[in-house]
Design an enzyme around this catalytic site. Structure first.
Site, PDB file in Angstrom:
ATOM      1  N   ARG A  13       0.407  -1.170   0.257  1.00 54.26           N
ATOM      2  CA  ARG A  13       0.184  -0.002  -0.137  1.00 54.26           C
ATOM      3  C   ARG A  13       0.980   1.430   0.494  1.00 54.26           C
ATOM      4  O   ARG A  13       0.349   2.199  -0.768  1.00 54.26           O
ATOM      5  CB  ARG A  13      -0.763   0.138   0.833  1.00 54.26           C
ATOM      6  CG  ARG A  13      -1.806  -0.573   0.848  1.00 54.26           C
ATOM      7  CD  ARG A  13      -3.061  -1.562   2.568  1.00 54.26           C
ATOM      8  NE  ARG A  13      -1.791  -2.233   2.659  1.00 54.26           N
ATOM      9  CZ  ARG A  13      -1.801  -3.609   2.834  1.00 54.26           C
ATOM     10  NH1 ARG A  13      -3.226  -3.854   1.773  1.00 54.26           N
ATOM     11  NH2 ARG A  13      -0.861  -4.475   2.642  1.00 54.26           N
ATOM     12  N   THR A  14       2.133   1.691   0.992  1.00 55.61           N
ATOM     13  CA  THR A  14       2.487   2.346   1.175  1.00 55.61           C
ATOM     14  C   THR A  14       3.296   2.892  -0.548  1.00 55.61           C
ATOM     15  O   THR A  14       3.302   3.298  -0.854  1.00 55.61           O
ATOM     16  CB  THR A  14       3.765   2.017   2.334  1.00 55.61           C
ATOM     17  OG1 THR A  14       2.501   2.157   3.555  1.00 55.61           O
ATOM     18  CG2 THR A  14       3.983   3.747   2.540  1.00 55.61           C
TER      19      THR A  14
ATOM     20  N   LYS B 115      26.985  -3.107  -2.416  1.00 53.31           N
ATOM     21  CA  LYS B 115      27.638  -2.421  -2.295  1.00 53.31           C
ATOM     22  C   LYS B 115      28.714  -2.620  -1.346  1.00 53.31           C
ATOM     23  O   LYS B 115      30.100  -1.604  -1.495  1.00 53.31           O
ATOM     24  CB  LYS B 115      28.202  -2.049  -3.722  1.00 53.31           C
ATOM     25  CG  LYS B 115      27.948  -2.515  -5.474  1.00 53.31           C
ATOM     26  CD  LYS B 115      28.174  -1.442  -6.081  1.00 53.31           C
ATOM     27  CE  LYS B 115      27.240  -1.745  -7.785  1.00 53.31           C
ATOM     28  NZ  LYS B 115      27.065  -1.331  -8.567  1.00 53.31           N
TER      29      LYS B 115
ATOM     30  N   ARG C  55      11.145   4.349   2.712  1.00 51.41           N
ATOM     31  CA  ARG C  55      11.234   2.839   4.062  1.00 51.41           C
ATOM     32  C   ARG C  55      12.288   2.268   4.160  1.00 51.41           C
ATOM     33  O   ARG C  55      13.274   1.955   3.515  1.00 51.41           O
ATOM     34  CB  ARG C  55       9.708   2.131   3.431  1.00 51.41           C
ATOM     35  CG  ARG C  55      10.050   1.477   4.693  1.00 51.41           C
ATOM     36  CD  ARG C  55       8.450   0.068   4.272  1.00 51.41           C
ATOM     37  NE  ARG C  55       7.532   0.666   4.555  1.00 51.41           N
ATOM     38  CZ  ARG C  55       5.913   1.042   4.523  1.00 51.41           C
ATOM     39  NH1 ARG C  55       6.057  -1.308   4.233  1.00 51.41           N
ATOM     40  NH2 ARG C  55       5.406   0.991   5.481  1.00 51.41           N
TER      41      ARG C  55
ATOM     42  N   HIS D 103       5.461   5.701  11.441  1.00 50.79           N
ATOM     43  CA  HIS D 103       5.146   5.255  10.058  1.00 50.79           C
ATOM     44  C   HIS D 103       3.359   6.876  10.227  1.00 50.79           C
ATOM     45  O   HIS D 103       2.964   6.316   9.716  1.00 50.79           O
ATOM     46  CB  HIS D 103       4.237   4.511  10.009  1.00 50.79           C
ATOM     47  CG  HIS D 103       4.020   3.889   8.104  1.00 50.79           C
ATOM     48  ND1 HIS D 103       3.760   4.852   7.529  1.00 50.79           N
ATOM     49  CD2 HIS D 103       3.789   2.988   7.521  1.00 50.79           C
ATOM     50  CE1 HIS D 103       3.693   4.458   6.174  1.00 50.79           C
ATOM     51  NE2 HIS D 103       3.403   2.664   6.944  1.00 50.79           N
TER      52      HIS D 103
HETATM   53  N1  ASP Z   1       1.707  -1.931   6.178  1.00 48.14           N
HETATM   54  C1  ASP Z   1       1.803  -1.340   7.918  1.00 48.14           C
HETATM   55  C2  ASP Z   1       3.545  -0.832   7.993  1.00 48.14           C
HETATM   56  O1  ASP Z   1       4.701  -0.821   6.951  1.00 48.14           O
HETATM   57  C3  ASP Z   1       1.501  -2.339   9.577  1.00 48.14           C
HETATM   58  C4  ASP Z   1       2.278  -3.408   8.826  1.00 48.14           C
HETATM   59  O2  ASP Z   1       3.241  -3.613   8.198  1.00 48.14           O
HETATM   60  O3  ASP Z   1       1.323  -4.343   9.878  1.00 48.14           O
HETATM   61  O4  ASP Z   1       4.300  -0.804   9.568  1.00 48.14           O
END
Ligand code: ASP
Length: 309
Positions: free
Chosen positions: A58-59, A88, A109, A137
């Site tokens: 999703r993100t 590397k 991320r 997050h």
């Molecule tokens: N998608 C959310 C996160 O990246 C929640 C999860 O992974 O549980 O933190």
């Protein structure tokens, strides 16, 4: 000045109100071909990089979709741990310095807590924290809060149950901190003691004078809840592989809930919300996913304001 998005704590109520109003406008714009074209024209020539060192559905995809719907180009590495120069031996700082010269903003991320701040310290482009280990997050927090606003019509005087793996789940941490901005909210953290919310978060809630309790009694907690925010066990981060969060939202929990309560989940779900719950009108987690697109459009538009001209 570079406008990074690193933590839930950086937002105030005025900024959130503006952002949510902009997200509402994005929802409307997407329904009109004419307005969509105008929006794309406003951002032409901008580029966003999505740099993901941890898995995501999703993100990453919602940020990329948000960028493209705004007319912003996207450069991306979805498995930066394996497919970037990290293999590397390049430091995160050097990677960020490099990517910042290709992109107007970097959505990052990373598996290490604090990575977004580390990146922001050397980046000429705004860094957007899309999850840093078990830290935070913040953009999920924004879309969670926006969903609560839409579903409940307010962000104050609510009883919010936040449950699951709160020790390793970053979304619960970001949301709890944002809820503390609004008067009269009461948070009940539901988990087993080993997976309860961190002291850093409760200390912050104390500072904000937000009422909270910790319990392992799910049924009692949901009886008076307006919002139930559920999360999965963060298997990739728990050191004890046998541990179970052990709480499942099922028919029994639905029966205990108020008729106008809503259930949220950042997703992915594993087994902690029974699939039968999905058809209950109180299950708001797929509406929450859609809201993520509008919030990320609004956020990118705000962060990149003035950079296109
Ligand atoms: N998608 C959310 C996160 O990246 C929640 C999860 O992974 O549980 O933190």
């Amino acid at each position: 000045m570079t406008q990074h998005v690193l933590t839930a704590r950086q937002f105030n109520k005025r900024q959130l109100k503006q952002l949510f109003a902009k997200a509402d406008r994005m929802r409307v714009v997407l329904q009109s071909p004419l307005l969509r074209h105008k929006l794309v024209d406003e951002h032409r020539g901008l580029v966003v990089a999505t740099l993901f060192y941890e898995p995501s559905t999703r993100t990453r995809l919602s940020f990329e979709s948000a960028a493209q719907r705004l007319g912003i180009g996207v450069v991306s590495t979805e498995n930066a741990s394996e497919y970037s120069s990290a293999t590397k031996g390049e430091t995160l700082e050097d990677t960020i310095r490099t990517v910042a010269s290709y992109a107007d903003a970097i959505v990052l991320r990373h598996k290490e807590e604090g990575a977004a701040e580390q990146a922001a310290a050397v980046s000429l482009a705004p860094i957007i924290n899309a999850g840093d280990g078990k830290g935070e997050h913040p953009t999920q927090g924004l879309l969670d809060l926006y969903t609560i606003q839409r579903e409940k019509g307010r962000l104050d005087n609510l009883h919010i149950v936040i449950g699951g793996d709160l020790a390793h789940g970053r979304t619960a941490r970001s949301l709890a901190q944002m809820l503390g901005l609004y008067k009269g909210n009461k948070i009940t953290f539901v988990s087993v003691p080993a997976l309860q919310i961190g002291d850093d978060i409760t200390a912050y809630l104390d500072q904000q004078k937000t009422t909270y309790t910790k319990t392992d009694n799910l049924i009692e907690a949901v009886k008076t809840a307006d919002v139930i925010y559920w999360t999965r066990l963060q298997k990739e981060r728990v050191s004890n592989p046998g541990i179970e969060a052990g709480f499942v939202i099922d028919q029994e929990v639905l029966d205990a809930m108020k008729n106008d309560a809503v259930i949220l989940h950042p997703l992915p779900r594993t087994n902690e919300i029974h699939s039968d719950v999905d058809t209950d009108p109180r299950a708001a987690y797929f509406r929450q996913v859609e809201n993520g697109l509008y919030i990320r459009m609004a956020l990118l538009d705000s962060v990149l304001h003035g950079r296109a001209s």
